[in-house]
Design an enzyme around this catalytic site. Structure first.
Site, PDB file in Angstrom:
ATOM      1  N   ARG A  89       0.858  -1.095  -0.009  1.00 23.42           N
ATOM      2  CA  ARG A  89      -0.082   0.044  -0.048  1.00 23.42           C
ATOM      3  C   ARG A  89       0.950   1.290  -0.035  1.00 23.42           C
ATOM      4  NH1 ARG A  89      -3.628  -2.442  -1.807  1.00 23.42           N
ATOM      5  NH2 ARG A  89      -5.692  -2.880  -0.847  1.00 23.42           N
TER       6      ARG A  89
ATOM      7  N   HIS B  29      -1.692  -0.216 -10.091  1.00 21.57           N
ATOM      8  CA  HIS B  29      -2.157  -1.067  -9.028  1.00 21.57           C
ATOM      9  C   HIS B  29      -2.706  -2.204  -9.735  1.00 21.57           C
ATOM     10  CE1 HIS B  29      -4.733  -1.009  -4.929  1.00 21.57           C
ATOM     11  NE2 HIS B  29      -4.512  -2.105  -5.391  1.00 21.57           N
TER      12      HIS B  29
HETATM   13  P1  NAP Z   1      -2.063 -10.759   5.529  1.00 21.50           P
HETATM   14  O1  NAP Z   1      -2.342 -12.022   5.158  1.00 21.50           O
HETATM   15  O2  NAP Z   1      -3.042  -9.954   6.626  1.00 21.50           O
HETATM   16  O3  NAP Z   1      -0.495 -10.471   5.762  1.00 21.50           O
HETATM   17  C1  NAP Z   1      -0.271  -9.010   6.368  1.00 21.50           C
HETATM   18  C2  NAP Z   1       1.363  -9.361   6.727  1.00 21.50           C
HETATM   19  O4  NAP Z   1       1.762  -8.207   7.453  1.00 21.50           O
HETATM   20  C3  NAP Z   1       1.436 -10.360   8.021  1.00 21.50           C
HETATM   21  O5  NAP Z   1       2.572 -11.301   7.922  1.00 21.50           O
HETATM   22  C4  NAP Z   1       1.693  -9.508   9.269  1.00 21.50           C
HETATM   23  O6  NAP Z   1       2.163  -9.897  10.473  1.00 21.50           O
HETATM   24  C5  NAP Z   1       2.175  -8.461   8.558  1.00 21.50           C
HETATM   25  N1  NAP Z   1       2.176  -7.228   9.498  1.00 21.50           N
HETATM   26  C6  NAP Z   1       0.983  -6.445   9.790  1.00 21.50           C
HETATM   27  N2  NAP Z   1       1.126  -5.261  10.377  1.00 21.50           N
HETATM   28  C7  NAP Z   1       2.448  -5.259  10.834  1.00 21.50           C
HETATM   29  C8  NAP Z   1       3.544  -4.624  11.650  1.00 21.50           C
HETATM   30  N3  NAP Z   1       3.023  -3.512  12.135  1.00 21.50           N
HETATM   31  N4  NAP Z   1       4.642  -5.097  11.735  1.00 21.50           N
HETATM   32  C9  NAP Z   1       4.979  -6.158  10.905  1.00 21.50           C
HETATM   33  N5  NAP Z   1       4.337  -6.905  10.295  1.00 21.50           N
HETATM   34  C10 NAP Z   1       3.181  -6.575  10.018  1.00 21.50           C
HETATM   35  O7  NAP Z   1      -2.252  -9.812   4.181  1.00 21.50           O
HETATM   36  P2  NAP Z   1      -2.086 -10.249   2.350  1.00 21.50           P
HETATM   37  O8  NAP Z   1      -3.077 -11.014   2.009  1.00 21.50           O
HETATM   38  O9  NAP Z   1      -0.803 -10.898   2.559  1.00 21.50           O
HETATM   39  O10 NAP Z   1      -2.093  -8.850   1.716  1.00 21.50           O
HETATM   40  C11 NAP Z   1      -1.068  -7.812   2.316  1.00 21.50           C
HETATM   41  C12 NAP Z   1      -1.393  -6.534   1.752  1.00 21.50           C
HETATM   42  O11 NAP Z   1      -1.323  -6.729   0.093  1.00 21.50           O
HETATM   43  C13 NAP Z   1      -2.927  -6.238   1.732  1.00 21.50           C
HETATM   44  O12 NAP Z   1      -3.072  -5.716   2.903  1.00 21.50           O
HETATM   45  C14 NAP Z   1      -3.001  -5.044   0.729  1.00 21.50           C
HETATM   46  O13 NAP Z   1      -2.825  -3.847   1.092  1.00 21.50           O
HETATM   47  C15 NAP Z   1      -1.876  -5.407  -0.217  1.00 21.50           C
HETATM   48  N6  NAP Z   1      -2.725  -6.202  -1.709  1.00 21.50           N
HETATM   49  C16 NAP Z   1      -2.208  -5.560  -2.788  1.00 21.50           C
HETATM   50  C17 NAP Z   1      -2.597  -5.788  -4.067  1.00 21.50           C
HETATM   51  C18 NAP Z   1      -2.251  -5.128  -5.334  1.00 21.50           C
HETATM   52  O14 NAP Z   1      -2.834  -5.328  -6.396  1.00 21.50           O
HETATM   53  N7  NAP Z   1      -1.166  -4.170  -5.191  1.00 21.50           N
HETATM   54  C19 NAP Z   1      -3.291  -6.998  -4.240  1.00 21.50           C
HETATM   55  C20 NAP Z   1      -3.665  -7.679  -3.051  1.00 21.50           C
HETATM   56  C21 NAP Z   1      -3.485  -7.309  -1.592  1.00 21.50           C
HETATM   57  P3  NAP Z   1       1.589 -11.266  11.201  1.00 21.50           P
HETATM   58  O15 NAP Z   1       1.776 -12.533  10.230  1.00 21.50           O
HETATM   59  O16 NAP Z   1       2.425 -11.298  12.429  1.00 21.50           O
HETATM   60  O17 NAP Z   1       0.049 -10.866  11.486  1.00 21.50           O
END
Ligand code: NAP
Length: 310
Positions: free
Chosen positions: A225, A273
Site C-alpha cells: 500500500r 495497482h
Molecule cells: P495478510 O495475510 O493480512 O498479511 C499481512 C502481513 O503483514 C502479516 O504477515 C502481518 O504480520 C504483517 N504485518 C501487519 N502489520 C505489521 C506490523 N506492524 N509490523 C510487521 N508486520 C506486520 O495480508 P495479505 O493478504 O498478505 O496482503 C497484504 C497486503 O497486500 C494487503 O493488506 C493489501 O494492502 C496488499 N495487496 C495489494 C494488491 C495489489 O494489487 N497491489 C493486491 C492484494 C493485496 P503477522 O503475520 O504477524 O500478522
C-alpha cells in the site's frame, strides 16, 4: 427462505459478478437472492468493495457479515458503524497473481534486464548478475501473499528472508519480527518487497532511517500500500544513490497525479495497482464459502482483527 445477499460494490463490477457469484453460492449449497437492491433490514450478507457508496452499516440490523472483495481493508476496518464480522479477500488466484508480479519484478532487477536491453555503450560480455542464491531478497509481510512470494522466490534459488509482526517459522527462509528484527531485515535487503497492510503501525515505515539501513543501491518493490512509504524520503534516497530503483504499484493517491514527482523520475517504475486484482470467478468461491459457513453456524474465514486494522 433464500438468504439475501446485497452486492454493495460499484455498479461497474455487477456484470462481472452477477452470474458467477450466484452460481458459486448455489454450488455451495445455499439458496440465495443476490441483488444490488435489498431493503437494509432484510440483508443477510453484504458483498462489499471499499469504493462502494455504502458507508453507514447501521440500518443493516440482520446482516451477519461484510464480505470484502479486496484483500486490503484500510478503507473499512475503522468504520465505527460496522460491528459485524468483516472478512477480507483471500483466494488462490489473487495469491498466484501476486507471486507472478513479484517474481517478474524481482527478476527484472536481479538480472539487470533494463540495462542489458538498453545497453547504450554497446558493452559485450559485461559483468553479469550474481546467481539467485547470492542475492538477498526480503519480504516485509509474511501473510497470505508475502509468504507465497517468499516461498516462490526461495524456489527460484534466492536467499530469502521475511519480516512480520509475530514470529514465524518457514522452511528455508530466515524470519524476523519486531523492531530489532526490522533493522536486521533491512540490513540484508538488496531487494525489499513490501506486502504489509496499511495500518497505523505501518504508515511511513519505510522512511529515511529505514532506507539508510539498507545496503547501498538496494531496490524497493512495493505492491502493498502507498502509505507504507515516506514518498519524499524515497525520492531523496534514490537521488542520493542509497536506493537504485523503486518499483511501485500502490500510492497514497491513485491514479497518481500527473504532476507527481514519481512520474518523471528515471529510477521509479510505476504500475497502475495491477499487482494482483480480484478475479470475479475465484473471489466468488471465497464469498460463497463464507456464506455457507455463516448459514452452517461455522466461524467465518479471513476475519479482520479491527483492533490491528488488518
Ligand atoms: P495478510 O495475510 O493480512 O498479511 C499481512 C502481513 O503483514 C502479516 O504477515 C502481518 O504480520 C504483517 N504485518 C501487519 N502489520 C505489521 C506490523 N506492524 N509490523 C510487521 N508486520 C506486520 O495480508 P495479505 O493478504 O498478505 O496482503 C497484504 C497486503 O497486500 C494487503 O493488506 C493489501 O494492502 C496488499 N495487496 C495489494 C494488491 C495489489 O494489487 N497491489 C493486491 C492484494 C493485496 P503477522 O503475520 O504477524 O500478522
Amino acid at each position: 427462505m433464500p438468504v439475501n445477499v446485497l452486492f454493495a460494490a460499484t455498479d461497474a463490477l455487477w456484470p462481472d459478478y452477477e452470474t458467477v457469484l450466484q452460481d458459486a453460492v448455489q454450488a455451495a449449497g445455499v439458496e440465495a437472492n443476490l441483488s444490488r437492491d435489498i431493503a437494509p433490514q432484510d440483508v443477510d450478507y453484504i458483498v462489499y468493495a471499499p469504493d462502494s457508496a455504502l458507508r453507514d452499516f447501521t440500518p443493516y440490523t440482520r446482516a451477519k457479515a461484510v464480505l470484502n472483495l479486496w484483500a486490503g481493508v484500510e478503507k473499512i476496518a475503522g468504520n465505527p458503524t460496522l460491528t459485524i464480522p468483516l472478512c477480507r479477500m483471500v483466494d488462490p488466484a489473487m495469491t498466484q497473481g501476486m507471486v507472478e508480479w513479484v517474481t517478474g519484478h524481482t527478476l527484472r532487477h536481479h538480472l539487470g534486464i533494463d540495462a542489458h536491453i538498453r545497453n547504450p555503450e554497446n558493452l559485450w560480455h559485461p559483468l553479469g548478475p550474481p546467481v539467485a542464491w547470492d542475492r538477498r531478497v526480503t519480504l516485509f509481510g509474511l501473510g497470505e501473499l508475502g509468504r507465497a512470494c517468499a516461498t516462490a522466490l526461495k524456489g527460484l534459488g534466492f536467499d530469502v528472508a521475511g519480516w512480520s509482526r509475530t514470529a514465524k517459522s518457514i522452511d528455508g527462509i530466515t524470519t524476523y519480527s519486531g523492531s530489532d528484527g526490522f533493522a536486521l531485515a533491512l540490513a540484508r535487503s538488496e531487494i525489499a518487497i513490501t506486502l504489509l497492510p496499511d495500518t497505523a503501525a505501518t504508515t511511513n515505515l519505510f522512511d529515511a532511517a529505514a532506507f539508510a539501513q539498507m545496503p547501498k543501491g538496494a531496490v524497493l518493490i512495493n505492491p502493498g500500500r502507498g502509505p507504507l512509504i515516506d514518498d519524499p524520503a524515497l525520492l531523496a534516497a534514490l537521488d542520493a544513490g542509497q536506493l537504485s530503483h523503486a518499483t511501485l504499484d500502490v500510492f497514497r493517491v491513485e491514479p497518481v497525479p500527473q504532476d507527481h514527482p514519481f512520474w518523471p523520475h528515471p529510477n521509479i517504475t510505476i504500475t497502475p495497482h495491477i499487482a494482483s486484482e480480484t478475479r470475479p470467478y475465484y473471489a466468488s468461491q471465497t464469498v460463497a464459502e463464507n456464506i455457507r459457513r455463516g448459514e452452517a453456524g461455522l466461524p467465518f474465514l479471513h476475519v479482520v482483527d479491527r483492533s490491528l486494522g488488518y
